[in-house]
Each structure stands twice: as structure tokens, then as C-alpha cells.
Design a protein around this motif. Structure first.
Motif, PDB file in Angstrom:
ATOM      1  N   ALA A 231      69.370  77.154 -51.843  1.00  0.00           N
ATOM      2  CA  ALA A 231      69.132  78.101 -52.933  1.00  0.00           C
ATOM      3  C   ALA A 231      70.407  78.864 -53.255  1.00  0.00           C
ATOM      4  N   LEU A 234      72.737  76.412 -55.090  1.00  0.00           N
ATOM      5  CA  LEU A 234      72.163  75.999 -56.376  1.00  0.00           C
ATOM      6  C   LEU A 234      72.072  77.180 -57.345  1.00  0.00           C
ATOM      7  N   SER A 235      72.255  78.385 -56.842  1.00  0.00           N
ATOM      8  CA  SER A 235      72.218  79.554 -57.735  1.00  0.00           C
ATOM      9  C   SER A 235      73.554  79.764 -58.436  1.00  0.00           C
ATOM     10  N   ILE A 236      74.535  78.932 -58.102  1.00  0.00           N
ATOM     11  CA  ILE A 236      75.831  79.001 -58.789  1.00  0.00           C
ATOM     12  C   ILE A 236      75.762  78.112 -60.028  1.00  0.00           C
ATOM     13  N   LYS A 240      74.546  70.957 -59.515  1.00  0.00           N
ATOM     14  CA  LYS A 240      73.401  70.098 -59.855  1.00  0.00           C
ATOM     15  C   LYS A 240      72.784  69.383 -58.663  1.00  0.00           C
TER      16      LYS A 240
ATOM     17  N   VAL B 221      70.603  84.400 -62.205  1.00  0.00           N
ATOM     18  CA  VAL B 221      71.425  84.573 -61.013  1.00  0.00           C
ATOM     19  C   VAL B 221      70.838  83.912 -59.759  1.00  0.00           C
ATOM     20  N   PHE B 222      70.318  84.684 -58.805  1.00  0.00           N
ATOM     21  CA  PHE B 222      69.981  84.092 -57.497  1.00  0.00           C
ATOM     22  C   PHE B 222      68.650  83.339 -57.508  1.00  0.00           C
ATOM     23  N   LYS B 224      67.362  81.384 -59.836  1.00  0.00           N
ATOM     24  CA  LYS B 224      67.281  80.311 -60.827  1.00  0.00           C
ATOM     25  C   LYS B 224      66.155  79.370 -60.413  1.00  0.00           C
ATOM     26  N   ALA B 227      67.384  76.862 -58.114  1.00  0.00           N
ATOM     27  CA  ALA B 227      67.648  77.361 -56.768  1.00  0.00           C
ATOM     28  C   ALA B 227      66.354  77.426 -55.962  1.00  0.00           C
ATOM     29  N   ARG B 228      65.305  77.909 -56.611  1.00  0.00           N
ATOM     30  CA  ARG B 228      64.058  78.061 -55.862  1.00  0.00           C
ATOM     31  C   ARG B 228      63.342  76.733 -55.673  1.00  0.00           C
ATOM     32  N   ALA B 231      65.106  75.325 -52.768  1.00  0.00           N
ATOM     33  CA  ALA B 231      64.658  75.901 -51.499  1.00  0.00           C
ATOM     34  C   ALA B 231      63.274  75.384 -51.148  1.00  0.00           C
ATOM     35  N   PHE B 244      69.266  67.520 -59.382  1.00  0.00           N
ATOM     36  CA  PHE B 244      68.555  67.775 -60.643  1.00  0.00           C
ATOM     37  C   PHE B 244      69.190  66.958 -61.752  1.00  0.00           C
ATOM     38  N   GLY B 247      72.245  64.799 -61.459  1.00  0.00           N
ATOM     39  CA  GLY B 247      72.563  65.164 -60.081  1.00  0.00           C
ATOM     40  C   GLY B 247      73.989  64.882 -59.672  1.00  0.00           C
TER      41      GLY B 247
END
Lengths: 352, 352, 352, 352
Positions: A231, A234-236, A240, B221-222, B224, B227-228, B231, B244, B247
Motif C-alpha cells: 500500500a 502503490l500510494s506513490i 503500477k 494520497v495514501f 488510493k 494502494a488499498r 494491501a 494494475f 502493470g
């Protein structure tokens, strides 16, 4: 919940738009008694700063940090540390014409859909500029990691299809692309400049290694260290994909080939798992790779639409990084540092 | 913080060890007024259940769910929904000999390092059996998604090096490996059985597609959505990577090749970004792939150590899935459902 | 966010309706290695159990607890501990006629307004029965406090206008109302029975003292220990006020009368602040009082309305406590134990 | 967890020490599209500002606020709003001699115990000055409440033993003590000045009424609106107690006297519960009172100890409010506004 806070124990909340008054963050949960100076934070910011070389954007930002609170006589107080970075070289006028146009590959459209309005100047908060606050905060996280000698090394493993052939940590900060292979670095640099020349951009892969991580960091189930590192990275913007240890190659292995045999309590024969088992560190080096897309902002003309759905042509002028990899490297390190410092503190709660 | 809770608005907390009395979860934040029945939850559990085919473990668990709270006269009350699944076919004795031995590729060693003690029976809480609670909870999340016609499709894209050549959603539940390509499915099944025969296991890649996702879901930001989701999926045991859209292939593309051109407010020319830009959905199909390692439990002999660090030989008897892919598929869907339902509810807070 | 979770580090999530299948909780963040038995939890539940004396409700519930997870061979695993208490003596039929009527002083109306539907049987989740899960969870928190010899004493300071005149901790569990003054206890008991006889109920004040609390527990600003103890105790149904140290009497004092002079690093001359300064414990006894309203359920007839707003007359039959004080005492202790154990664990994070 | 964040959906994180560079906050979770101006925030700060009258401290702080982020073209963006207030009139030298002395009634000792070090200048972060950030943040919360016409009225109900005899909302901002009774206000003012003259201070009681609150706000169990309002107000330095509706007087009432009879779906005959039942609003006015201790800082000499435990005499010079009540009133309103706006937004999640 609104997405601007990261961490369980060590919590960072960032704020700021690319062309607003300032960017910054509040870091809460920092234990009292850590020595920290403005200079230490500034050093990290300088590694991320725009305009640092010919392969990065020409935007000129000093990115000078001010500590607003939480530090007294050189030590952390245990209270929130607020860090402030004023924006300076904002050429907002460049963006006025983008007010009603959605740039391909950018977050203009999606943020408009979510919020119903947006700061269209340089992407507002969806800009990569937002990461300046993460890097500043991570300077404090690093102090916590230093006490355990935990070391984070990130480098360009691949850019524009050119793959590093060796790993020499000493050369990373000595070439413009931050590769761990000087010869490959030369070719990567040339490839970036070639793409930039024709108004295009390139992508790459960053490898991150974390050394001296104690065994036993991480949490069960949803908050596995792999999940949260995932996470975090991937939050940057522009990332991808992520893989740990052998990563996607694991799909083709057999169990007998994948399992890392234990040799002693301190050593495994191999490290295909990348230093993590069951979401918890095993004491080996943590190894990750992230995929970085080519920069969305390119100056060659692209077709798109405006906010009414009408077809438009666009050339994203501005000043952009022709490849995100070199400048994402310190950001990736920052996210890893914030994550690890958080788990390291949290591990104090593991046992009675 | 201890890692057993997932979600911001729709929060699921799971509990239970593989060979303890029961597994289950509490789902908080479910809006009042949703129709839900035990049967609907059971249907999902049955898709994940062990012993469902010859390519899965022979452990016999009915995995019958009981709703303990939060539902009254067939509707959710707005109060926490507790779901209980009793363990039944526990052959704990099988594990007594593993008390002091660390199985390669498993979390035995890392959990011991973290907590100083562990439930050594079948991996305790680090067992994949823990995911039964996630699948149960997701049945409720799915009801929220259904109201928006959001559809999650997951399938075996690759197993043991055999790659699917076509995508036919209708066949997924009609073959044992849950591939979207019947011909490939045959070969995958054979490859799994071949590996099992020699006491080994195989890995694979799962692709997940989410259809009818409205634009505008996700957070800056964190948090996204990428990102989640990352996770969420990396929190499943055995998952070693996620990507994604295109990729990792994005690393080799140019910006002009990667950017998805807008054709209208509803349509892009391509979907290389995989339905997400700047961490927020763009209304296109979300496309992800996860790498699944070969099962760590294999019956062929392996070298390892015991808790004193002494060399040992081990043959992991028990009853294990020779390939995790078929049974991880419903789990991956569950994590995606929980994530999306959470964002969908949270999106009510986006605008005044 | 949905309100069913308490704590920062030691997190308890409760579930269950008064007349549903079961009540229970999941406690996450419990460090590994704590000895705990079903018996220890049961002992606490027995102190709260209905039907324990003639001044409490006649509802017969054994309130037998089952540990579902998180404990192995008598020790906590560091994983979530799920506790289950099945409902047994549910006379739901009693409540059928209350389906569309709002009982005065109860949460029937407000929950209906919030959720649009409700479990009308015995107040559903708004019932005091919900606190059984808190008391069960607190048995584990108490084990953490025991290791520091922290002791919680709660008692009836006042019931039905009868005020305790002395403090003798030894008699608290020896009288039915849990007063620390045997003589007052006799009168309180008589007052409760007198009110019950005429179909009415009475209120009171509970005093809570916490001994052997180390100095330095609590957090700055919003999470002051007074703020969270306040929330903890105000979260118990029927509590209408809380005060610390001299409490409301402080309004009439001068600074010179209120300030507690330090005599040594271990001792203050007075304890008007009640053991807390600036939201953090000072090492003195913590002293609090809570105001408990008379039970809302009374059998004498009351005017009210139904869900259409039409006037109705109501006599709340059922089986109710004529005074909440005696049974709230163990619940108040439980909330204090959960709060303190949470701060105690969190204090490991204060300094580097 | 470190205590500097408040709210579930609308989250405010504050930072800053009394004599540090600045105070401020980040407000996350504000929906996009709310009109807000610096002037609106400044108006609230001016009501809290020191030096506003002869009954408040002579410290001169303009408390000028700057919006750093989250607002664009006069509207909230949905991104974090950072507000900055620079400290100006810091006479830190006054405090140098307090470096090793613990002021009675202050948090000097307790913070030192917790963190092992502290910013001794004016109490550092334990200073009431910290509340400036809360008041600034609440200006934004108020905009959300305005849209529902929710109105918060706080006033001095009692100061130095002088109790208000009537309620006239119009006079509150027209007298120096913010009483709702002009005649009482005169006496309160005189009492404050008399105490100040002899180097002492006085306490009081603040009443807070919230009008036009919709029924159905609040959460079950731990996050009852009474619990969180309690925490919100008890988090203000100097508050020693809180009560709702009839409050502590409820202890002496019978159920038949306490229960509020429903007359219609919109109206109850009485409001002894103070607008809350079962932790959820019932649509009546919310009524609360908080006890405010006399200011700890007094200039008359007091006995105390230093950090070695040695006896010391102290006269707290500095510039202090002789009574906290007038300046706590806007802070209390702020905390109520933040709490209510949070619940109001969260209520969007109640039903499907």
C-alpha cells in the motif's frame, strides 16, 4: 479515512496542493527524546528536489523545510511535529488553459468525478509534488531506523527497457538515474534524454532492499508487512505494480523450488520469499520491486476531451520529469522508512 | 493496529485459529436495512470450502455459518454483524510433532519471533483457513455492490506455467481450477495433479476484473484505491505480487503508448491504466493480476531446523491444496468486495 | 466509527442484541503471553449477572462465556480473543406489543430515527445487556493491570438520596447495593425495594477510585485520560454526568484552594485534581464520580406515543432492575479497566 | 493514538507549543464544495483571543490565521485544510526559571513523567494556547452545521459562586464574562477582578445548549454522542466535570420523575434527558454543563518542589486569565461544533 494519513503508531498526515501556499505534514506518535535537526530533513528533501539534474524537471523549488512544532532544544517532545515547505516557483498561469481539459494519464478527470471541483493548477493535490511532505516526514522515521541500523537501498533496476546487470550500492547516488550499475546508468540516461527530445517519456522498475531488519516485524492477517509495504508504495503516483522476493516468477515455480530452507535461526539457504513469511519479517533482506509507468505529462500532442465531453487536442507544456524513476527513488525510500519505523515502534506491544 | 481489522467505513475484524474452537468475524459499519440471509453467506463459503474437488485439500469442513447478531427479521440493523464458523475436522494430533519445528515457506518461524509463542496446530492463525471469515463477511459487502450492479470476476490466468489464451467468464465455475479458458483449464488441472503426485505443488496468476465501477471511487494520497486493493490482496497468504492494468509491462512503454486517450466522458480508447488514475476509479473496468506462490506445504522431504536451531528433516503430511489458486479465487473476490463496498459507502462523504 | 469499538492499542469490539442469539466481543491488541482462563472471565460476569439478588432484575441468565480464539494452552497468542455469551432466558414475546411503541426514557425512538428500523425486543442493542461483553473483555484488561498492581474500586456513593458516610472497601461486595458503608447500604436497599413496590425506580451516584496508577499515563490534547475515562463511563447507558477529583465543586473554589501542592516527587498535600493534571496521571489515586439516572423501565403507567405519533399508555412489564447502580458498578469497573490497560500498553511508545 | 487527532469522519489534528514557532491544525474529511474564507475563521479566533478585555490575560496575540491548503477559489477541495497561526508575543524568558520547577495545578510534572522531557515555556503543548487551533478548525465545522441551522450557545452559568438567574442569549456577547444574565455578569466580573487583585483566581460552570439538532445523531455503545461530547469537553484543560440534562440531579429522582414523556414525534413534555437517549439525539435541545476549575496560574506564593524533589516557593508571574470561563466558552463551542459536524456527516452512512 480521507486518505491523507499513514501509519498506525507513527502517523503522518500530509497536506498541500502543488500550486497552493505550502505543502507539509504533521507527524504524530514520534517518541520523545529523538535528536532531529532541520538540516537532517533538508538533506532528504534535496535528494528529491526538482531541478537537480538534466534528467529531471526544470521546476526550481528550494523546498526549504521549517519545523513548526514538536522539537525543542534539538529533541522531539513526543508532541506532533509539523513540517512546512512553502511553494515558490509556481507558474500557475501555465495551467489556466487546463481548467476544463482532462489530461490523459492524469487524475484530472477522476478527481473531478469524485469531488465535483478541483485545483487544476499542476494537478493540485494529485501532483507528485505532494510527496515532498512524505520525504520530510521520513527523515524522522529514518532516525528511528538508524537506532537499529536498518538500511534502505533503492535504485533503478530498469529504465526504458534497459536492465541493470549488477548491483553496486556505492554508485547509486553517483549517476543521474540512481542505478546500481554505472554502465547501465549511462544507457538509461541516454534513453531518457532521447525520449524527452521527441516529447515523450519512459518508465522503469525500482528495486528496494532493506537490510538489518529484525525478524518478527509485521502483523497477522490484514496488516501483513507485505500488505502495508504494498500500500505504501502503490500510494506513490505512477506505480503500477509491486512484487516481493521472486515475485511474479513464483507463479512458475514448484513448492520445492520456492521454499527457503532454514540453515540456522539466523540464516536461510535462499531468499525467494524476499524476507517475509506469513506477513512477518524473517530476518533476511527484504527485497521488493515496483513498476513505474512512463510520465503522463508529455509535450507531444494528444487527443482528449474537455469537461463537456468535447474532443480537444492537448500538448502538456509545463516542466516535467521525462522519467519518474530517479525522483521516485527517494520517495519510495521514504514510504518504506515510514512503514518500517511504524512497525518497529508497534513491535513494543507484541508481548506482555 | 494489531492487524485483524480491515476497512474504513465498513470494518471487518476477524478472529480464530485453524484448529481452535471457531473462526468468525464482526462486521461493523454495515448500513441498516440491507436484506441478508444465512443462505447467501453460505453460498460464498461453499465456493471456498476445502474438499470441493480433487485439486483441493481433502480436509472436510462444512464451514457452516451462524449469524449471531446485527440482523433482525432478515434485515441488517446497523449494529455489528457477528458471524461464526465452528471448526470441525481438526486433526490436531497431526501437528503435535511440528511443535518445535519450523516448516519452510510457512510463518512458523516468523510468528514465533514476533509473539514468543504460537498455536502450532496447522499454522494457527497464519493458516489460510483464516480466510473463511473474510469470505463470509464479503457476502454482506457484495449486497452493497449488487445495488450498484458492480461485478467482480476472478479467474486463474496462469497455473504451473500454463497461460490462459482466452476469456470466457461463463466457464470459470465450470472447471476445477476456475480458469476462464476451458482448454487451458484441462492442462492446469493435469499439471496440478502431476505435481501433487510427486509430493510437490505449483503456483499461478489470478486475474481480477471489476465491472460497472462508478468513476470517482478512491481517496487521495495514501488511501488510493490501488494502494488499498493492493494491501487487500497482498494480505492473502501466498500472494507475492500485484499489478494494475498493464502493470509491470508499463516499465517498458513510452508515455505516448501508456496514456489512455479520452473519447467521451464515459469512454477511453484504451485501458492501460486498469481503470484507475491518481488512485481514483475512472469508470473503466478495473483490471488486476496477483502472483500466487506454490503451496508451501509439500509432502516431499525438506531440510529445516527446530526451535533450538538444530537441523531437522521434515515431510509435511497433513492435507493440503497442491495449488492455492482455485481456492484463493473466492478469497481474492472477497477482499475486492470488502474494499469496494467500503469505498462506495465512503463516497457519500465526498461532497457537501 | 460505527461506535462498537473501544481503545487505541487494546481494542475491544462488541456485538449482540439483548434478545438475539448471542452477545460477545473481539479483543484485539492483547499482547502475547498473558495467562487467562475461562474461569477468570466467568468470575467477572457473575458479578454483573442479572438475578443475583432481590434488588436486581429477575431475568435469569447464566451468562456463560466461551473463549473462541486467541488463547492457547492457557496463554494469549497475540491474536484476537473472541468471547461468546449465548442468550438464554429471552422472553421475546413480552416485547411484541412494544414493536410500535416508544418507551419513555429509552432509546426506542432515537434508534428508530437513526436506523429506520430496530430490534424492538428488550431494546435490542441499546439494552444494558450489551455490557456483558464489556465485562468479559475487561477480565483480560485486568490481567494487564494486575501486573502493575493497579486496583479499581467502585461503589454506590449515593442511592435514592441516601449518601454514604464512610468508606470501607471491605464491605462493598458484602451488601446488595455495593456501598462502602454498611449502614447506608441497609437504607439504600430499603429505598430501592420501596420504589420497586410502587412500580417506580431510583438513581444514584457511583464513586470510582483507582489505586497504584503510575504517573505519566494519558495523552495530550484530545485523548487526555480524563477525556477518555469520561467517554468510557458516559458510554454506559443511564450515566448522565461525570466528575473528577472535587469535580463540580471546583467551580466554587479559588486557585489557591484548588491547586494540589507537591510535597515530594511521590506525594501531593491534597488530591483535589483527582490524580490527573493536564490529562495525564500524577501518581495519586484517581477519583471519579458518575451520576446514574433512575431506571427508565418502570411498571407504573406512563403516557407515550406510537410510531405514527398517536398517544398511547404504557406499563413496562418485563423484568427490570429497580436501581441500575449495583449492576452498573462492575460495568464501570470494566470500562475503567479497559481504558487503563490501553494507556498502560500505549505508554511503551512514549519515549525512544 | 498520540492524542492529537479528534473525530471519525471530520478529523482534526492539531500541533504546536505555546512558545514554539506556530500553532495550527490539519482538518481532513471536509467534504468538497463548502464556501470558507479566512475572515470567517478569523472571526472565531477573535472571540477566543487573549487580551480582549480586562478579565482576560494581557498576553497580546493577534492570532492571525493563514489557510495553507485545501481551499481553492473560496471553496473546500475535499483535501486536507491546513491552518497556521504564528506565535508572536512570546516572552519565553519569563519561563526560564520554571525549567526545573513544577507549578502546582499544572501539567509540568505529569508531562515530565510521561515524556522524560518537556518544553517548559508557558506549559508548552499543555498550555491553553493550544486551543487556538481547535477554534480555527471549528469555524469550518460550523459551516457544516449552518447548513442544518444547528446553533450552539454557550455561556457562564456560574462564576465564583455567583449563579445566573435568567437566560437571555442576546446579552452573552455583550458582557465580559459571557453570561446570559446581565445582572449576574456584573457581579461575576467584579468577583474575578477581586480575586485577581489578591493574586488568586476563580472557577465556574459553563452551560452549553445546542438547538435544531436533528433526531438520530450519535452511535451505539462506545461512541454515544454523550460519550463523545463528554470527551470533547473534558479534553479542554481545566474542565473537571460534565453533566447532561438534569445531570447529577438525576441521582435523586425517581424513574417516573426522570422519564421524558413523548407528546408527539417532534415533542416531549420535558427534557430531563438533555436531548439524548441511548446515546442518540432525540430532536430536543441538547443541554450540558461543564465544571471549570479556577486558573492554576496564580501570582500569590505557593509551595512546590523542583525536579530533584527539593522544596521550592513559586509565584507564577506571567500573564494569566484570572478566570478561565470567558475564554473557554468559545473553545467549548468549538469542540461541540467539531463533534456535531462529525456526527452529521457520519449519519450519511446510517442506512442503505
Amino acid at each position: 479515512m480521507a486518505g491523507n494519513t499513514f501509519g498506525n503508531v507513527l502517523k503522518i498526515t500530509t497536506f498541500g496542493e502543488s500550486h497552493g501556499a505550502a505543502l507539509g505534514c504533521v507527524i504524530d506518535g514520534v517518541p520523545a527524546g529523538i535528536s532531529i535537526s532541520t538540516r537532517e530533513i533538508q538533506l532528504e528533501l534535496d535528494r528529491r528536489r526538482p531541478g537537480q539534474s538534466k534528467v529531471t524537471t526544470a521546476r526550481k523549488e528550494k523546498d526549504q523545510v521549517e519545523i513548526l512544532s514538536g522539537v525543542f532544544e534539538g529533541k522531539t517532545l513526543g508532541t506532533p511535529i509539523a513540517l512546512l515547505i512553502r511553494n515558490q516557483d509556481q507558474k500557475s498561469a501555465d495551467y489556466a488553459k487546463l481548467k476544463n481539459i482532462f489530461r490523459p494519464g492524469h487524475a484530472d478527470f477522476t478527481w473531478q468525478q469524485k469531488f465535483g471541483l478541483r485545483d487544476f493548477r499542476g494537478g493540485g493535490r494529485s501532483s507528485g509534488r505532494e510527496t515532498v511532505a512524505r520525504v520530510a516526514a521520513a527523515a524522522i522515521a529514518r532516525k528511528i531506523l538508524d537506532s537499529k541500523k536498518i538500511k534502505i537501498i533503492a535504485f533503478a533496476q530498469e529504465i526504458a527497457g534497459i536492465v541493470s546487470q549488477k548491483f553496486d550500492a556505492k554508485v547509486i547516488e553517483k549517476n543521474l538515474v540512481r542505478a546500481a550499475d554505472s554502465a547501465a546508468a549511462q544507457k538509461m540516461e541516454a534513453a531518457i534524454l532521447a525520449a524527452q527530445k521527441i516529447g515523450d517519456s519512459v518508465g522503469g522498475v525500482i528495486e528496494i532492499r532493506i537490510q538489518n531488519v529484525p525478524a518478527g516485524l509485521g502483523n497477522p492477517v490484514f496488516d501483513k508487512i507485505s500488505a502495508r509495504l504494498g500500500a505504501a508504495l502503490l500510494s506513490i503516483g505512477g506505480v503500477k505494480g509491486i512484487e516481493f522476493g521472486v515475485g511474479f516468477a513464483a507463479a512458475k515455480l514448484r513448492g520445492s523450488e520456492m521454499n527457503d530452507e532454514f540453515i540456522s535461526l539466523k540464516k536461510k539457504k535462499t531468499n525467494r520469499g524476499g524476507g517475509i513469511a506469513g506477513g512477518i519479517t524473517d530476518g533476511s533482506e527484504i527485497v521488493m520491486r515496483i513498476a513505474v509507468r512512463p510520465t503522463a505529462s508529455i509535450s507531444s500532442p494528444q487527443k482528449t476531451i474537455d469537461s463537456k465531453g468535447k474532443a480537444q487536442k492537448i500538448e502538456v507544456a509545463g516542466r516535467h520529469d521525462p522519467c519518474l524513476v530517479p525522483r521516485i527513488i527517494p520517495v519510495a525510500e521514504a514510504m518504506v522508512a515510514l512503514t518500517l519505523a511504524d512497525y518497529l515502534l508497534a513491535s513494543r506491544l507484541d508481548r506482555i
